[in-house]
Write a protein that holds these residues in place. Structure first.
Motif, short mmCIF file in Angstrom:
data_model
loop_
_atom_site.label_atom_id
_atom_site.label_comp_id
_atom_site.label_asym_id
_atom_site.label_seq_id
_atom_site.Cartn_x
_atom_site.Cartn_y
_atom_site.Cartn_z
N GLN A 1 3.22 14.59 12.09
CA GLN A 1 2.20 13.55 12.30
C GLN A 1 0.90 13.78 11.54
O GLN A 1 -0.14 13.28 11.93
CB GLN A 1 1.89 13.33 13.79
CG GLN A 1 2.95 12.54 14.53
CD GLN A 1 4.20 13.35 14.79
OE1 GLN A 1 4.09 14.49 15.25
NE2 GLN A 1 5.37 12.79 14.51
N ILE B 1 5.77 6.65 3.98
CA ILE B 1 5.22 6.20 5.27
C ILE B 1 3.88 6.91 5.47
O ILE B 1 3.74 8.05 5.05
CB ILE B 1 6.24 6.51 6.39
CG1 ILE B 1 5.90 5.74 7.65
CG2 ILE B 1 6.37 7.98 6.67
CD1 ILE B 1 7.03 5.66 8.63
N PRO B 2 2.89 6.23 6.08
CA PRO B 2 1.55 6.85 6.12
C PRO B 2 1.47 8.20 6.84
O PRO B 2 0.68 9.05 6.46
CB PRO B 2 0.71 5.81 6.87
CG PRO B 2 1.42 4.52 6.66
CD PRO B 2 2.87 4.85 6.59
N VAL B 3 2.28 8.38 7.86
CA VAL B 3 2.17 9.58 8.70
C VAL B 3 3.44 10.41 8.58
O VAL B 3 4.53 9.87 8.51
CB VAL B 3 1.94 9.14 10.16
CG1 VAL B 3 2.28 10.22 11.15
CG2 VAL B 3 0.51 8.70 10.35
N PRO C 1 6.57 12.15 9.64
CA PRO C 1 7.40 12.07 10.85
C PRO C 1 7.68 13.44 11.48
O PRO C 1 8.09 13.52 12.62
CB PRO C 1 8.71 11.45 10.36
CG PRO C 1 8.41 10.88 9.02
CD PRO C 1 7.30 11.68 8.45
N GLU D 1 0.83 -1.21 0.00
CA GLU D 1 0.00 0.00 0.00
C GLU D 1 0.86 1.25 0.00
O GLU D 1 0.62 2.19 -0.74
CB GLU D 1 -0.92 -0.02 1.23
CG GLU D 1 -1.78 1.21 1.36
CD GLU D 1 -2.30 1.41 2.79
OE1 GLU D 1 -2.74 0.44 3.40
OE2 GLU D 1 -2.26 2.56 3.27
N GLU D 2 1.87 1.25 0.88
CA GLU D 2 2.66 2.47 1.07
C GLU D 2 3.46 2.85 -0.17
O GLU D 2 3.71 4.01 -0.43
CB GLU D 2 3.63 2.31 2.25
CG GLU D 2 3.00 2.39 3.62
CD GLU D 2 2.31 1.11 4.03
OE1 GLU D 2 2.50 0.08 3.36
OE2 GLU D 2 1.57 1.14 5.02
N TRP E 1 -1.67 13.12 8.48
CA TRP E 1 -1.99 12.03 7.55
C TRP E 1 -2.10 12.53 6.11
O TRP E 1 -2.23 11.74 5.19
CB TRP E 1 -3.33 11.39 7.92
CG TRP E 1 -3.31 10.58 9.16
CD1 TRP E 1 -3.63 11.01 10.43
CD2 TRP E 1 -2.96 9.20 9.29
NE1 TRP E 1 -3.50 9.97 11.33
CE2 TRP E 1 -3.09 8.85 10.65
CE3 TRP E 1 -2.56 8.21 8.38
CZ2 TRP E 1 -2.84 7.58 11.14
CZ3 TRP E 1 -2.31 6.92 8.87
CH2 TRP E 1 -2.43 6.62 10.23
N ASN F 1 9.84 5.99 13.76
CA ASN F 1 10.13 6.93 12.68
C ASN F 1 8.87 7.73 12.33
O ASN F 1 8.91 8.95 12.19
CB ASN F 1 10.61 6.14 11.46
CG ASN F 1 10.92 7.04 10.28
OD1 ASN F 1 11.41 8.15 10.46
ND2 ASN F 1 10.62 6.59 9.08
N ALA F 2 7.75 7.03 12.23
CA ALA F 2 6.50 7.69 11.87
C ALA F 2 6.10 8.70 12.95
O ALA F 2 5.53 9.74 12.65
CB ALA F 2 5.39 6.68 11.68
#
Lengths: 136, 381, 145
Positions: A50, A43-45, A47, A13-14, A52, B66-67
């Protein structure tokens, strides 16, 4: 012919969006829509903040070799040593790094700071890989 | 050595919807649950300095860190042996904070157990060569393991399939009050249970857990710090692991009186200074109904061999049962989030916000079922 | 025709070689502690009773009773898709209480299986390298035990 006879990336997905971009010969990097910081791998979020909210942005493909290695020992038979593995810092953002190989380039020519540009190779009908070439 | 009793608390919880197909990756789900838990606790991401993932590994702690934008964090663990008991992450979190390695620890679990069928089998928990004594004979799944134990229990004590069904019934009843449960809106009678297809005799379809996609997480910190945060703390009165005869070779003797669940019960009740009669609500890891029944015996809620009689007559059902079980629906009807859903439901009970809220719920026991290495927690408000 | 086919075969492992060699020679051999006489299955390096390293592979009678059983009706695992229903048994060998092993009953209708049924080992060649122990119904004779 791929530079190395390695398994091709699997669809997750990512990273689906990234590989779809490669298929169109576009280097796409994920960027946060709120704080505008790029990140790779995807990455979904974010860093940083935070959030989306993210988007794929087509980047120039220009960068500099930030680090490299020349692998001389074949981990398994069939691996064509010597081969290079590089880390490229893309010009869009300090510290935005991406792993790859520099093709059409002998090991002695590679150096830290060397300017490179992305290029693409269609390996299968579904899978295109990105590589780097020495920039003029 | 100082006891940990009441010195640690769950300060925040978070979870996704539980479904047959989340449409998202396990990483995505994990992040949703974790961020939900951090927000629920009223914390900032910067406060998190420990991350514990309950596995088998589907999402590693580094990627989570990391996220969350954590440049560094001093405590991280990926636990072993999920799927057999309730996640042991919270015990590691307590140990990490006690040792001074962290102050606020996030524990999480994430899986696409339904859409990707990523549920662990024996391969994760026994030496691979031991499988040579089970797999060639067709003992391929945990359900067969539970079936062999169930048959022996029936032989020894006269336990019946209907009695196993009583456990499934209680969980389904509770799921029908819980909109997040996968089986919400699907009532079940004992006849439905008896007519459901055999999977591994005597286990029927409705004796087995429902696979699910979803994630859940919580924040563990010291009791003092929890008192300054957003929610009323849920205190950890007791926590323990227990391991007994291994799963190797697929055999488990349900008639053994001194097993890991007995040890767990002794540890938990003595640490908390309580007895089984003090427990208001029970959350037992429920992949297979017979193992839950055996756990009720081994935990001391009834005598060995009398689990069948104990579960009859609605004894486990909210609101009138003596010992409401798995009030969110459990793995059997809410969906198998490998026991983290049991922790979440326990916290909801103690906060007074469960969909099957037990009146004046003060103390909740969360633990694994019999027959596997296990953990347990006694929580209170 | 083997009772079940297409299933994973035992992998070679130094701790278990003797067991599978015994099966290939149609002998059921169980590890027995040289110091305290305790049988153990599955095989392992140390005696669980007295922690001695000394053990020898001892041929047992092959007699036992069905300690528990299940009939796998639903093929959760694709490997057994067309082979259900099949039985899976846990046999307690007569040599020692609690000495149990997993196997299957052959030449027996699933409905006939009951806990406590007397059985005796038979051997079924699955491949040139692997022979599996299975069990058949037998009767309680005067000297069964």
């Amino acid at each position: 012919m791929p530079y190395l006879p390695m398994p091709l990336p699997l669809p997750y997905e990512e990273s689906k969006g990234f590989w779809a971009g490669c298929k169109r010969h576009e280097l796409l990097i994920e960027r946060c829509m709120d704080c505008h910081v790029y990140r790779h791998p995807p990455i979904p979020v974010c860093p940083e903040c935070q959030s989306w909210n993210k988007e794929w942005v087509k980047v120039s493909g220009n960068g500099k070799v930030e680090g490299f290695t020349i692998v001389t020992r074949a981990l398994f038979p069939g691996l064509p040593v010597p081969y290079n593995v590089v880390r490229v810092e893309l010009e869009e953002q300090k510290g935005l790094l991406i792993i790859g190989n520099v093709i059409d380039c002998s090991p002695e020519e590679i150096s830290v700071g060397m300017p490179v540009k992305v290029t693409f190779e269609d390996i299968t009908p579904d899978r295109t890989l990105y590589y780097f070439k020495k920039a003029e | 050595m100082a006891t940990i009793k009441d010195r640690y608390a769950i300060a925040g919880i978070g979870h996704t919807e539980y479904s047959r197909n989340s449409g998202r990756s396990e990483l995505h789900l994990a992040l949703e649950a974790i961020m939900g838990a951090i927000k629920d606790a009223g914390l900032d991401f910067k406060n998190i300095d420990g991350i514990v993932g309950d596995h088998p590994s589907r999402v590693d702690v580094m990627t989570i860190g990391n996220a969350l934008g954590l440049q560094k964090f001093g405590f991280f663990i990926e636990t072993e042996f999920a799927g057999g008991g309730v996640p042991s992450g919270l015990l590691h979190a307590i140990a990490g904070i006690e040792a001074g390695w962290a102050t606020h620890v996030v524990c999480y679990k994430s899986l696409n157990g339904s859409s990707k069928n990523s549920v662990p089998a024996f391969e994760f928990v026994v030496q691979p060569h031991e499988l040579g004594f089970t797999r060639p004979f067709g003992l391929l799944d945990p359900v067969a393991y539970a079936a062999l134990a169930a048959r022996r229990h029936m032989h020894q004590y006269g336990t019946t399939s209907r009695q196993f069904g009583a456990i499934a019934l209680a969980c389904r009843k509770h799921a029908n009050r819980n909109p997040n449960a996968i089986m919400h809106g699907e009532p079940m009678t004992i006849d439905d249970h008896q007519q459901s297809s055999l999977i591994a005799d005597p286990l029927r379809q409705l004796d087995c857990y429902v696979e699910a996609d979803g994630a859940a997480a919580c924040v563990v910190t010291s009791a003092e710090r929890a008192r300054d945060l957003k929610q009323e703390p849920v205190y950890i009165m007791a926590a323990s692991q227990a391991c007994g005869p291994s799963l190797s070779c697929g055999t488990m003797d349900p008639t053994v009186t001194e097993n890991e669940t007995r040890l767990l019960a002794r540890n938990l009740f003595s640490m908390a200074g309580l007895t089984p009669t003090d427990i208001d609500v029970l959350q037992v890891y429920d992949d297979f109904t017979p193992l839950v029944l055996m756990a009720l015996e081994d935990l001391g809620f009834c005598e060995k061999g009398e689990g069948g009689g104990f579960v009859e007559g609605g004894n486990l059902e909210w609101p009138d049962g003596e010992l409401p079980l798995n009030t969110g629906g459990g793995n059997l009807s809410e969906g198998c989030i490998e026991g983290f859903n049991h922790i979440i439901e326990a916290v909801k009970q103690l906060r007074g916000v469960s969909t099957a809220q037990v009146r004046d719920a003060e103390v909740v026991l969360v633990c694994g079922a019999t027959g596997v290495p296990t953990i347990g927690l006694i929580l209170r408000r | 025709m083997p009772y079940l086919s297409g299933l994973p075969l035992p992998e070679p492992h130094v701790d278990y070689e003797e067991f599978w060699r015994g099966c290939k020679n149609n002998r059921l051999v169980i590890q027995r502690c040289d110091d305290c006489g305790w049988y153990r299955h599955h095989p392992r390096p140390l005696c669980p009773k007295c922690r001695s390293w000394n053990a020898r592979w001892t041929e047992v009678s092959g007699k036992g009773t069905v300690w528990s059983y299940t009939i796998i009706t639903h093929p959760i695992n694709p490997a057994v898709k067309d082979q259900t229903p099949y039985n899976l048994v846990e046999i307690e060998l007569v040599e020692q209480e609690g000495l149990r092993m997993i196997s299957n009953l052959i030449d027996c209708k699933n409905e006939e299986i009951y806990t406590g049924m007397p059985v005796k080992v038979v051997f079924e060649e699955i491949s040139p390298e692997i022979t599996l122990p299975r069990f058949k119904k037998t009767s309680f004779q005067k000297n069964f035990l």
